[in-house]
Design a protein around this motif. Structure first.
Motif, mmCIF file in Angstrom:
data_model
loop_
_atom_site.group_PDB
_atom_site.id
_atom_site.type_symbol
_atom_site.label_atom_id
_atom_site.label_comp_id
_atom_site.label_asym_id
_atom_site.label_seq_id
_atom_site.Cartn_x
_atom_site.Cartn_y
_atom_site.Cartn_z
ATOM 1 N N SER A 291 11.074 16.188 -8.050
ATOM 2 C CA SER A 291 11.956 17.330 -8.252
ATOM 3 C C SER A 291 11.697 17.975 -9.607
ATOM 4 C CB SER A 291 13.421 16.893 -8.142
ATOM 5 O OG SER A 291 14.294 17.974 -8.404
ATOM 6 N N ASP A 292 11.571 17.144 -10.650
ATOM 7 C CA ASP A 292 11.308 17.698 -11.980
ATOM 8 C C ASP A 292 9.917 18.322 -12.058
ATOM 9 O OD1 ASP A 292 13.562 17.293 -13.939
ATOM 10 O OD2 ASP A 292 13.445 15.285 -13.121
ATOM 11 N N LEU A 293 8.932 17.706 -11.422
ATOM 12 C CA LEU A 293 7.590 18.289 -11.433
ATOM 13 C C LEU A 293 7.566 19.639 -10.718
ATOM 14 C CD1 LEU A 293 5.364 15.149 -10.778
ATOM 15 C CD2 LEU A 293 5.475 16.495 -12.879
ATOM 16 N N GLU A 294 8.287 19.733 -9.616
ATOM 17 C CA GLU A 294 8.340 21.016 -8.905
ATOM 18 C C GLU A 294 8.973 22.079 -9.785
ATOM 19 O OE1 GLU A 294 9.921 24.289 -6.692
ATOM 20 O OE2 GLU A 294 11.200 22.699 -7.544
ATOM 21 N N ARG A 295 9.984 21.714 -10.530
ATOM 22 C CA ARG A 295 10.646 22.685 -11.410
ATOM 23 C C ARG A 295 9.751 23.057 -12.585
ATOM 24 N NH1 ARG A 295 16.776 20.070 -11.251
ATOM 25 N NH2 ARG A 295 17.145 20.547 -9.047
ATOM 26 N N ILE A 296 8.959 22.120 -13.071
ATOM 27 C CA ILE A 296 7.982 22.454 -14.109
ATOM 28 C C ILE A 296 6.980 23.466 -13.551
ATOM 29 C CG2 ILE A 296 6.063 21.571 -15.507
ATOM 30 C CD1 ILE A 296 7.653 18.971 -15.824
ATOM 31 N N VAL B 180 2.069 23.085 -5.327
ATOM 32 C CA VAL B 180 3.028 22.160 -5.953
ATOM 33 C C VAL B 180 4.212 21.927 -5.020
ATOM 34 C CG1 VAL B 180 4.594 21.810 -7.898
ATOM 35 C CG2 VAL B 180 2.349 22.865 -8.279
ATOM 36 N N ASN B 181 4.723 23.000 -4.443
ATOM 37 C CA ASN B 181 5.865 22.877 -3.533
ATOM 38 C C ASN B 181 5.528 21.995 -2.331
ATOM 39 O OD1 ASN B 181 7.208 24.641 -5.229
ATOM 40 N ND2 ASN B 181 6.796 26.438 -3.974
ATOM 41 N N GLN B 182 4.326 22.166 -1.787
ATOM 42 C CA GLN B 182 3.946 21.387 -0.611
ATOM 43 C C GLN B 182 3.788 19.912 -0.964
ATOM 44 O OE1 GLN B 182 3.803 22.616 2.628
ATOM 45 N NE2 GLN B 182 3.806 20.400 3.009
ATOM 46 N N MET B 183 3.268 19.631 -2.143
ATOM 47 C CA MET B 183 3.131 18.231 -2.553
ATOM 48 C C MET B 183 4.501 17.569 -2.678
ATOM 49 S SD MET B 183 -0.019 18.406 -5.307
ATOM 50 C CE MET B 183 -0.481 16.676 -5.293
ATOM 51 N N GLN B 184 5.486 18.300 -3.198
ATOM 52 C CA GLN B 184 6.834 17.740 -3.276
ATOM 53 C C GLN B 184 7.365 17.419 -1.883
ATOM 54 O OE1 GLN B 184 10.047 20.347 -4.289
ATOM 55 N NE2 GLN B 184 11.358 18.686 -5.024
ATOM 56 N N HIS C 227 0.832 -1.205 0.000
ATOM 57 C CA HIS C 227 0.000 0.000 0.000
ATOM 58 C C HIS C 227 0.865 1.253 0.000
ATOM 59 C CE1 HIS C 227 -3.267 2.747 0.957
ATOM 60 N NE2 HIS C 227 -2.545 3.202 1.955
ATOM 61 N N GLU C 228 1.926 1.247 0.785
ATOM 62 C CA GLU C 228 2.809 2.410 0.853
ATOM 63 C C GLU C 228 3.495 2.665 -0.488
ATOM 64 O OE1 GLU C 228 5.486 1.529 4.001
ATOM 65 O OE2 GLU C 228 3.990 1.776 5.587
ATOM 66 N N MET C 229 3.929 1.602 -1.147
ATOM 67 C CA MET C 229 4.606 1.763 -2.430
ATOM 68 C C MET C 229 3.653 2.307 -3.486
ATOM 69 S SD MET C 229 7.737 0.911 -1.878
ATOM 70 C CE MET C 229 8.468 0.577 -3.463
ATOM 71 N N GLU C 230 2.438 1.785 -3.506
ATOM 72 C CA GLU C 230 1.465 2.269 -4.482
ATOM 73 C C GLU C 230 1.029 3.693 -4.160
ATOM 74 O OE1 GLU C 230 -0.699 2.299 -7.897
ATOM 75 O OE2 GLU C 230 0.784 0.837 -7.219
ATOM 76 N N ALA C 231 0.970 4.011 -2.871
ATOM 77 C CA ALA C 231 0.510 5.340 -2.460
ATOM 78 C C ALA C 231 1.452 6.439 -2.930
ATOM 79 C CB ALA C 231 0.356 5.391 -0.938
ATOM 80 N N ILE C 232 2.770 6.194 -2.874
ATOM 81 C CA ILE C 232 3.684 7.258 -3.291
ATOM 82 C C ILE C 232 3.592 7.479 -4.805
ATOM 83 C CG2 ILE C 232 5.278 7.006 -1.349
ATOM 84 C CD1 ILE C 232 7.190 5.503 -3.250
ATOM 85 N N ARG C 233 3.348 6.406 -5.551
ATOM 86 C CA ARG C 233 3.185 6.560 -6.999
ATOM 87 C C ARG C 233 1.898 7.319 -7.309
ATOM 88 N NH1 ARG C 233 1.561 3.556 -11.821
ATOM 89 N NH2 ARG C 233 0.327 2.185 -10.496
ATOM 90 N N THR C 234 0.832 7.009 -6.581
ATOM 91 C CA THR C 234 -0.448 7.695 -6.785
ATOM 92 C C THR C 234 -0.325 9.178 -6.457
ATOM 93 O OG1 THR C 234 -1.683 5.676 -6.282
ATOM 94 C CG2 THR C 234 -2.875 7.756 -6.095
ATOM 95 N N ARG C 235 0.397 9.490 -5.380
ATOM 96 C CA ARG C 235 0.565 10.891 -4.994
ATOM 97 C C ARG C 235 1.423 11.641 -6.010
ATOM 98 N NH1 ARG C 235 1.905 10.876 1.409
ATOM 99 N NH2 ARG C 235 1.722 13.137 1.117
ATOM 100 N N LEU C 236 2.409 10.937 -6.572
ATOM 101 C CA LEU C 236 3.217 11.564 -7.623
ATOM 102 C C LEU C 236 2.358 11.923 -8.829
ATOM 103 C CD1 LEU C 236 6.034 12.239 -8.942
ATOM 104 C CD2 LEU C 236 5.922 9.930 -9.891
ATOM 105 N N ALA D 144 -0.817 12.503 -8.847
ATOM 106 C CA ALA D 144 -1.697 13.615 -8.476
ATOM 107 C C ALA D 144 -0.944 14.937 -8.570
ATOM 108 C CB ALA D 144 -2.236 13.402 -7.060
ATOM 109 N N MET D 145 0.302 14.937 -8.115
ATOM 110 C CA MET D 145 1.134 16.131 -8.257
ATOM 111 C C MET D 145 1.318 16.470 -9.728
ATOM 112 S SD MET D 145 5.038 16.699 -6.868
ATOM 113 C CE MET D 145 5.935 18.245 -7.165
ATOM 114 N N GLY D 146 1.540 15.446 -10.546
ATOM 115 C CA GLY D 146 1.690 15.672 -11.977
ATOM 116 C C GLY D 146 0.448 16.284 -12.584
ATOM 117 N N GLY D 147 -0.722 15.850 -12.138
ATOM 118 C CA GLY D 147 -1.959 16.421 -12.646
ATOM 119 C C GLY D 147 -2.082 17.891 -12.336
#
Length: 246
Positions: free
Chosen positions: A99-104, A63-67, A18-27, A29-32
């Motif tokens: 890191s790349d999403l935050e810079r975008i 965006v910064n807070q999500m990172q 669950h933890e592994m899938e959760a970090i991918r899901t949150r990433l 969401a940040m990308g969205g």
């Protein structure tokens, strides 16, 4: 391996899974959110919409807070679980990608600021067609990079790398044309410079989307391709997958 097959291991511990899938899901969401920021910034520029541009500027903190939140969760997983092999790659790939999403997100904020300046100073006489075209290209790159991450799709990631080469060429061509225009009409320099900074920000968004695609290849194949040529990466993906199976 099919594109939808996760490269990380399945564990006895459901909580770890669950933890592994959760970090991918949150990433994702940040990308969205970042994708929305980019789209709004480009729209604000093209439509001279000060309010939308200001909204992009004010939302950058989200965006910064999500990172920060995702990085903290990755740190907790590393400390508690000490993941190895493909699980470790997933955690590292997520931290690189955030890191790349935050810079975008930062580049989207820059576009918004220049859009606001152009509203105040008056629209630039040239460059909007180029900004619209390159903006469409980099948004498409970002969407594809995020979809590649969601589906573990190395072929889609490879397409992103190829598209980055086209964006770089478009950027150089547009920059040369605008420099020539400013030399012919010095009165337009200030406003055209704003457009040139926008084009630079868009080109950087393409570069960061390229980095996201490289993260996908690293995650799925276990190969760091950050400094490899496109031809070398393409050839490596044609080789048998030698990922560890643990």
């Amino acid at each position: 391996m099919t594109p939808t097959t996760a490269p990380h291991s399945t564990h006895i511990s459901r909580q770890f899974n669950h933890e592994m899938e959760a970090i991918r899901t949150r990433l994702l969401a940040m990308g969205g959110l970042v994708e929305q920021q980019v789209g709004n910034a480009i729209s604000a520029l093209i439509e001279s919409d000060y309010a939308v541009a200001d909204d992009v500027r004010l939302n950058d903190h989200r965006v910064n807070q999500m990172q920060i939140d995702i990085d903290e969760e990755c740190t907790r997983i590393l400390a508690r679980r000490q993941p190895a092999a493909s699980d470790l790659r997933l955690v590292l790939a997520v931290t690189r990608a955030t890191s790349d999403l935050e810079r975008i997100g930062d580049e989207a904020q820059k576009i918004a600021r220049h859009a606001m300046q152009l509203v105040e100073e008056g629209a630039a006489p040239r460059g909007y067609a180029e900004a619209r075209h390159i903006g469409y290209q980099v948004r498409h790159m970002l969407q594809d990079a995020l979809n590649a991450f969601a589906r573990f799709d190395t072929q889609l990631a490879l397409a992103v790398l190829q598209e980055d080469q086209a964006v770089d060429m478009e950027y150089r061509s547009a920059t040369r044309a605008l420099v020539t225009f400013m030399m012919e009409d010095p009165r337009a320099i200030s406003r055209v410079l704003n457009i040139m900074w926008v084009l630079r920000a868009l080109e950087r968004i393409g570069d960061h989307s390229n980095n996201l695609a490289e993260c996908v290849i690293y995650l799925v194949r276990g190969t760091d391709v950050r400094h490899a040529s496109f031809e070398a990466i393409e050839a490596s993906l044609e080789e048998p997958d030698r990922r560890d199976a643990t």
